[in-house]
Each structure stands twice: as structure tokens, then as C-alpha cells.
Design a protein around this motif. Sequence first.
Motif, PDB file in Angstrom:
ATOM      1  N   ASN A 192       0.818  -1.162   0.031  1.00 35.83           N
ATOM      2  CA  ASN A 192       0.129   0.019   0.071  1.00 35.83           C
ATOM      3  C   ASN A 192       0.942   1.051  -0.235  1.00 35.83           C
ATOM      4  O   ASN A 192       0.551   2.026   0.615  1.00 35.83           O
ATOM      5  N   THR A 193       1.939   1.227  -0.808  1.00 34.75           N
ATOM      6  CA  THR A 193       2.525   2.466  -0.938  1.00 34.75           C
ATOM      7  C   THR A 193       3.426   2.379  -2.252  1.00 34.75           C
ATOM      8  O   THR A 193       3.282   1.524  -3.154  1.00 34.75           O
ATOM      9  N   ALA A 215      17.339   5.344 -15.647  1.00 42.22           N
ATOM     10  CA  ALA A 215      15.834   5.579 -15.954  1.00 42.22           C
ATOM     11  C   ALA A 215      15.014   5.325 -14.338  1.00 42.22           C
ATOM     12  O   ALA A 215      15.567   4.551 -13.637  1.00 42.22           O
ATOM     13  N   SER A 216      14.064   6.312 -14.156  1.00 45.55           N
ATOM     14  CA  SER A 216      13.462   6.270 -13.152  1.00 45.55           C
ATOM     15  C   SER A 216      12.045   5.429 -13.340  1.00 45.55           C
ATOM     16  O   SER A 216      11.160   5.844 -14.078  1.00 45.55           O
ATOM     17  N   VAL A 217      11.906   4.363 -12.705  1.00 49.08           N
ATOM     18  CA  VAL A 217      10.710   3.512 -12.803  1.00 49.08           C
ATOM     19  C   VAL A 217       9.901   3.775 -11.326  1.00 49.08           C
ATOM     20  O   VAL A 217      10.449   3.073 -10.408  1.00 49.08           O
ATOM     21  N   GLU A 218       8.662   4.307 -11.480  1.00 48.52           N
ATOM     22  CA  GLU A 218       7.947   4.123 -10.306  1.00 48.52           C
ATOM     23  C   GLU A 218       6.999   3.018 -10.126  1.00 48.52           C
ATOM     24  O   GLU A 218       6.507   2.603 -11.076  1.00 48.52           O
ATOM     25  N   LEU A 219       7.048   2.345  -8.942  1.00 53.00           N
ATOM     26  CA  LEU A 219       6.200   1.139  -8.511  1.00 53.00           C
ATOM     27  C   LEU A 219       5.283   1.712  -7.649  1.00 53.00           C
ATOM     28  O   LEU A 219       5.481   1.917  -6.454  1.00 53.00           O
ATOM     29  N   THR A 220       3.838   1.374  -7.741  1.00 53.31           N
ATOM     30  CA  THR A 220       2.939   1.549  -6.930  1.00 53.31           C
ATOM     31  C   THR A 220       2.056   0.051  -6.414  1.00 53.31           C
ATOM     32  O   THR A 220       1.704  -0.512  -7.379  1.00 53.31           O
ATOM     33  N   GLY A 221       2.306  -0.031  -5.368  1.00 52.23           N
ATOM     34  CA  GLY A 221       1.831  -1.415  -4.866  1.00 52.23           C
ATOM     35  C   GLY A 221       0.600  -1.367  -4.054  1.00 52.23           C
ATOM     36  O   GLY A 221       0.294  -0.638  -3.269  1.00 52.23           O
ATOM     37  N   LEU A 222      -0.326  -2.644  -3.793  1.00 49.28           N
ATOM     38  CA  LEU A 222      -1.369  -2.822  -2.902  1.00 49.28           C
ATOM     39  C   LEU A 222      -0.946  -4.083  -2.096  1.00 49.28           C
ATOM     40  O   LEU A 222      -0.352  -4.869  -2.695  1.00 49.28           O
ATOM     41  N   ASP A 223      -1.553  -4.065  -0.985  1.00 47.40           N
ATOM     42  CA  ASP A 223      -1.487  -5.326  -0.251  1.00 47.40           C
ATOM     43  C   ASP A 223      -2.501  -6.082  -0.816  1.00 47.40           C
ATOM     44  O   ASP A 223      -3.497  -5.719  -1.632  1.00 47.40           O
ATOM     45  N   ILE A 264      -7.645 -10.850   0.861  1.00 43.06           N
ATOM     46  CA  ILE A 264      -7.843 -10.870   2.321  1.00 43.06           C
ATOM     47  C   ILE A 264      -8.197  -9.282   2.698  1.00 43.06           C
ATOM     48  O   ILE A 264      -8.007  -9.263   3.942  1.00 43.06           O
ATOM     49  N   LYS A 265      -8.725  -8.789   1.781  1.00 45.71           N
ATOM     50  CA  LYS A 265      -9.049  -7.182   1.833  1.00 45.71           C
ATOM     51  C   LYS A 265      -7.927  -6.358   2.693  1.00 45.71           C
ATOM     52  O   LYS A 265      -8.673  -5.647   3.593  1.00 45.71           O
ATOM     53  N   ARG A 266      -7.004  -6.208   2.116  1.00 41.90           N
ATOM     54  CA  ARG A 266      -5.733  -5.767   3.017  1.00 41.90           C
ATOM     55  C   ARG A 266      -5.407  -4.664   2.143  1.00 41.90           C
ATOM     56  O   ARG A 266      -4.492  -3.849   2.375  1.00 41.90           O
ATOM     57  N   ASP A 267      -6.028  -4.431   0.889  1.00 45.97           N
ATOM     58  CA  ASP A 267      -5.800  -3.289  -0.202  1.00 45.97           C
ATOM     59  C   ASP A 267      -6.255  -1.883   0.245  1.00 45.97           C
ATOM     60  O   ASP A 267      -7.200  -1.903   1.068  1.00 45.97           O
ATOM     61  N   ARG A 268      -5.451  -0.954   0.355  1.00 43.29           N
ATOM     62  CA  ARG A 268      -5.890   0.540   0.532  1.00 43.29           C
ATOM     63  C   ARG A 268      -5.597   1.145  -0.564  1.00 43.29           C
ATOM     64  O   ARG A 268      -4.488   2.166  -0.434  1.00 43.29           O
ATOM     65  N   TYR A 269      -6.276   1.352  -1.740  1.00 44.73           N
ATOM     66  CA  TYR A 269      -5.939   2.065  -2.781  1.00 44.73           C
ATOM     67  C   TYR A 269      -5.785   3.498  -2.490  1.00 44.73           C
ATOM     68  O   TYR A 269      -5.076   4.444  -3.127  1.00 44.73           O
ATOM     69  N   PRO A 270      -6.916   4.077  -1.638  1.00 41.39           N
ATOM     70  CA  PRO A 270      -6.803   5.388  -1.433  1.00 41.39           C
ATOM     71  C   PRO A 270      -5.425   6.260  -1.072  1.00 41.39           C
ATOM     72  O   PRO A 270      -5.212   7.249  -0.925  1.00 41.39           O
TER      73      PRO A 270
END
Length: 313
Positions: free
Chosen positions: A169-170, A179-187, A191-197
Motif C-alpha cells: 500500500n505504498t 531511468a526512473s521507474v515508479e512502482l505503486t503497490g497494494l497489499d 484478504i481485503k488488505r488493499d488500501r488504494y486511497p
Amino acid sequence: MRARYGIPLGITAAGAAGLLYAAGFEARSFRLRRVTVPVLPSGMRPLRVLQVSDIHMVGGQRKKQRWLRSLAGLRPDFVINTGDNLSDPEAVPEVLDALGPLMEFPGAYVFGSNDYYGPTPRNPGRYLIEKLHGRHGLNGNPPVVGAVHNPWEDLRDGFDSAGWLNLTNTRGTLKTEGASVELTGLDDPHIKRDRYPEVAGGPSAAADFSMGVVHAPYLRALDSFSADGYPLILAGHTHGGQLCIPFYGALVTNCDLDTDRVKGLSTHTSEGRTAYLHVSAGCGTSRYTPVRFACPPEATLLTLVDRDQGGHR
């Protein structure tokens, strides 16, 4: 008498042979999938990304460990681990040892439910029932009573000490040859641990390229990444269906993703924006269902190229 029992015995023999093949050969027949994705901004040099997923390590799986170590010979620009490394709470040292050569390269990871909790025996038919009722994981099902808690903190610490980015979630950024590669991840959404906001807002203008990473490809996660403008999403979790029907494909995905996209490269569209989606079939199984059929274990080397090249393969 012979006519009465000939067919059942034949079916039994065929079933036994199929089980022997699924457990004894295919589940250990590790493959490398190669995919080219036209997704980079114009003029950016190609990037080689190795995705490993759903290792589900059990102590003593030497062939799998040797194969994972051998992947370092591909010399990727970076590695993405999309979770479910464990199927044995005692296997953390073996996971870290098997991935040791890959941890010499830049990388990042998210966890899946099996990193947090140990597997439990279950009837494979339940996956079909859950599909019919639209219930998967903690999305409509009650929590498992008496779940075994895995030592996921030790796994996290091992990855972190190697310099891999924790994408729970970060966001994080990798630098590769300028090169700069941005990675955006979710838990894990399973098991409902994702927090996209907590990560919403889309790609950073400061990055040369951005992508989304999640373990289970639930539609709410894919919708959010796509609508926010991420051009590529990597996921795992499905095992490619694990037990597939030849010339037909998967019966289940163990989430709300359709079976047409259970593995490999496809696309996902939300709010008029389309992203490439790559779902890894993974290289392991639960320790309680150590079989695969018409769906061999895999890792994927994705070559990201200029989006103007069009198409994918």
C-alpha cells in the motif's frame, strides 16, 4: 462381469495416470514465459523485468530452489515478486536462499495471503462453488478459524535487507541505468488488505515510467490502477487456473477476474483508460494440492518496449 467393470476400471486407471502426471511431472516442470509489452514512453530504452510469483515454498523443494536461483542468469533490469512465497511457515530461509541470486538485482515485492497465513486443507470443488456465488477469500467468506500465522516479518526483513522495495500500500522508485521507474503497490485484495486511497493519484510526472503491482487481480484493484492512468499492472494469485482442461482452459481464477485473463498478457479498461495486465501463473501450489494440469509452473521475463511499436506477444 467383465463388461460391467471394464469402464470404471479404465476411468480409474486414467484418473490415476492423470494424477501421477499432474503431481509427479507437470507441477515440477518449470518454464520461463517471455512476453514483449509495448508500453514505454517514446525514446526510452527497453526494460527487462523478471516477475516471480506464487512460489508457495515447502521445505525440501530442491528442484524449485535450483530453478529459481538459475533465473539470475537472465540478468533482468529488475525483479518483481508478486507474493505468496510460502506454503510452509518453516520455509522462509529456503525462500531467501532460493531468491538470493535474484536479490543481487534491483527489485520490489508485495505479499499475498499465503505469506501472512499458512494454508489449510480444502476441497478443490469449493473454488467452483465460490465462483458461482461470487465469494473469494475474505470477499464474502468468513475468516478462517485457527489460521496459522506465518513469520512474514522475517521474509519482509530479508527482502528489505537486500534492497528490494516493499510496496505494501505504498509507492517506491527504482533507478536502472538512468531511468526512473515508479512502482505503486497494494497489499492483498484477497484478504481485503488493499488500501488504494493511500496510493491514489496516478503516475508521478517525475518518473520516466510507472506501473502497478498487486498480488490478487481483483477487479477493484485493476479498475483503480487503470482509471488512474497506470499503463501496466502485474499480478499473480490465480495459478493460471492450476487444474485446466486441455483446449478449453481454466475453470476458476480464485478471484473475480474472468477466466479469459487467468494468466499471461491482456488488457484492462476502466473509465476510458486501458492498461496492459500481466497475470503470472506462478511456480508453486498449496502444499495440500501439489498438482497442476495443462498449466505448468512459470516465471515471466517481460521486455518493455516503446509503446509506438504497438501490439503485444
